[in-house]
Write a protein that holds these residues in place. Sequence first.
Motif, PDB file in Angstrom:
ATOM      1  N   LYS A 293      55.678   3.351 -38.231  1.00 60.18           N
ATOM      2  CA  LYS A 293      54.683   3.447 -39.320  1.00 60.18           C
ATOM      3  C   LYS A 293      53.892   4.746 -39.252  1.00 60.18           C
ATOM      4  CE  LYS A 293      53.913  -1.080 -41.106  1.00 60.18           C
ATOM      5  NZ  LYS A 293      54.946  -1.881 -40.417  1.00 60.18           N
ATOM      6  N   THR A 294      53.398   5.077 -38.052  1.00 63.85           N
ATOM      7  CA  THR A 294      52.630   6.309 -37.879  1.00 63.85           C
ATOM      8  C   THR A 294      53.512   7.526 -38.124  1.00 63.85           C
ATOM      9  OG1 THR A 294      51.253   5.199 -36.247  1.00 63.85           O
ATOM     10  CG2 THR A 294      51.196   7.611 -36.244  1.00 63.85           C
TER      11      THR A 294
ATOM     12  N   ASP B 200      56.149   7.765 -39.892  1.00 61.94           N
ATOM     13  CA  ASP B 200      56.485   7.863 -41.313  1.00 61.94           C
ATOM     14  C   ASP B 200      55.314   8.447 -42.112  1.00 61.94           C
ATOM     15  OD1 ASP B 200      58.378   7.243 -43.497  1.00 61.94           O
ATOM     16  OD2 ASP B 200      56.725   5.964 -44.178  1.00 61.94           O
ATOM     17  N   ARG B 201      54.091   8.035 -41.803  1.00 65.80           N
ATOM     18  CA  ARG B 201      52.915   8.586 -42.494  1.00 65.80           C
ATOM     19  C   ARG B 201      52.826  10.087 -42.221  1.00 65.80           C
ATOM     20  NH1 ARG B 201      48.029   8.712 -40.214  1.00 65.80           N
ATOM     21  NH2 ARG B 201      48.436   6.932 -38.856  1.00 65.80           N
ATOM     22  N   TRP B 202      53.012  10.466 -40.980  1.00 64.82           N
ATOM     23  CA  TRP B 202      52.966  11.890 -40.633  1.00 64.82           C
ATOM     24  C   TRP B 202      54.063  12.675 -41.345  1.00 64.82           C
ATOM     25  CZ3 TRP B 202      52.221  11.232 -34.588  1.00 64.82           C
ATOM     26  CH2 TRP B 202      50.864  10.924 -34.336  1.00 64.82           C
TER      27      TRP B 202
ATOM     28  N   ARG C 170      55.429  11.994 -44.191  1.00 62.80           N
ATOM     29  CA  ARG C 170      55.031  12.151 -45.596  1.00 62.80           C
ATOM     30  C   ARG C 170      53.963  13.224 -45.765  1.00 62.80           C
ATOM     31  NH1 ARG C 170      56.684   7.303 -48.531  1.00 62.80           N
ATOM     32  NH2 ARG C 170      57.699   6.012 -46.981  1.00 62.80           N
ATOM     33  N   GLU C 171      53.162  13.421 -44.705  1.00 67.73           N
ATOM     34  CA  GLU C 171      52.134  14.461 -44.763  1.00 67.73           C
ATOM     35  C   GLU C 171      52.695  15.831 -44.394  1.00 67.73           C
ATOM     36  OE1 GLU C 171      48.831  13.182 -42.303  1.00 67.73           O
ATOM     37  OE2 GLU C 171      48.674  11.289 -43.408  1.00 67.73           O
TER      38      GLU C 171
ATOM     39  N   GLN D  70      45.607  15.822 -35.840  1.00 73.07           N
ATOM     40  CA  GLN D  70      45.656  14.383 -36.129  1.00 73.07           C
ATOM     41  C   GLN D  70      44.805  13.610 -35.120  1.00 73.07           C
ATOM     42  OE1 GLN D  70      47.402  13.069 -38.759  1.00 73.07           O
ATOM     43  NE2 GLN D  70      47.866  15.178 -39.323  1.00 73.07           N
TER      44      GLN D  70
END
Length: 388
Positions: free
Chosen positions: A123-124, A126-128, A130-131, A144
């Motif tokens: 999850k983390t 994937d968020r990174w 996307r960023e 971060q």
Amino acid sequence: VEPSPTVPVFTLNAYGCQRRTPLLHHNNVLTDALLVLAENAEFNEDEGRSVAFKRAASVLKALPHTVRGMEELQGLPCLGGHSQRVIKEILEEGKSREVEATLQSQQFQAMKALTGIFGVGVKTADRWFREGLRQPSDVVDTGQKLNHTQEAGIRYYEDLNTPVTRAEADAIGQIVEEAVQAVLPGATITLTGGFRRGKPTGHDVDFLITHPEEGKEENLMPKVVSWLDDRGLLLYQKTTRNSYLEAKDGPARPPHNMDRFERCFSIFRLDRPHRRPEQQPQAGGECQAQVGGTLLGQGSEESRDWKAVRVDLVVTPASQFAFALLGWTGSQLFERELRRWAVHEKHMSLSSHALYDSTQNRYLRGSTEEEIFTHLGLEFVPPSERNA
Ligand code: DGT
Ligand code: MG
């Protein structure tokens, strides 16, 4: 289609825990490819697809020969349409376009690098991703917010992504043994995980700690951790208390398969052995862990005489030891298959603590792994054949 008589027909049982799966097998080209797709499915949080690819790979690992044609797969379980297409393409063309594209994809590469940070899950990562983050240095450069685990994961990134050797595991074992004997004489430690299955390397080292006298093991973990910490042997540790008392759903049904033992996730500071004796630091002389000056980067290899190694310690009461041993030896898929077998074929519920028989409404005792296999109606599979 009738199998042609010239093709050797080899059949396998459907559950991974009914098969013998050695560490070394004959179909690495195929299994490596399927496991790339399994990992990619995990990165996309598609667990069903991931398990399907892992089961297909596992079947190929159990075959006593190298697969050369699709007709050899007739009658084998767990080979879904997608896996078969991948296998067919590799057998015919030498490689699978889907696997090659996955390996080349920016997303796969970034997710692999970012989930390779201890403490960073899908999850983390994937968020990174996307960023716009692609690698651990991007995490540092973009400032971060990290928890303590992730900070340690970044700091020791290189070491923690270098396989742990059997010799290193044994060296850690000696240290843990010394710690345990110092705080509770008579307690025992057992190496589990991949090393118990005969793997020559691992991503971490897993130990079970117990005492033959039930109850003596209580509160052992904090003492072991203090002993290690006082000697500067821990670069990181996070201990979780046991929580059987809080359990409302019975010991055989822990949520999410997480168990309730006293457990310590740690990073050891292991001295590198290849130095002359006069260069060894005095015992207890270095109390503080050396930490690299910058967050990312551990200094050059030559400047450091130690390696960061992930170690999991688990304390178990003697009455649960066999279940814990079976549950921690793995492989992960073998464990999953054991639990699936128990539920679907035996109406039982297996965890690293206990085995519950729903038909008889009672817990079944097991003081050895062999007894547990017998309760489950399975032929015993030795650790070296649990590489499903
Ligand atoms: P490795 O370390 O990557 O070389 O390979 P393994 O097979 O040692 O895998 P590892 O260390 O992740 O886990 C060892 C076994 O322990 C694995 O088959 C499943 C089990 N295991 C891992 N985490 C947990 C947990 O939180 N609870 C329980 N009950 N079992 C766990
Ligand atoms: Mg392990």
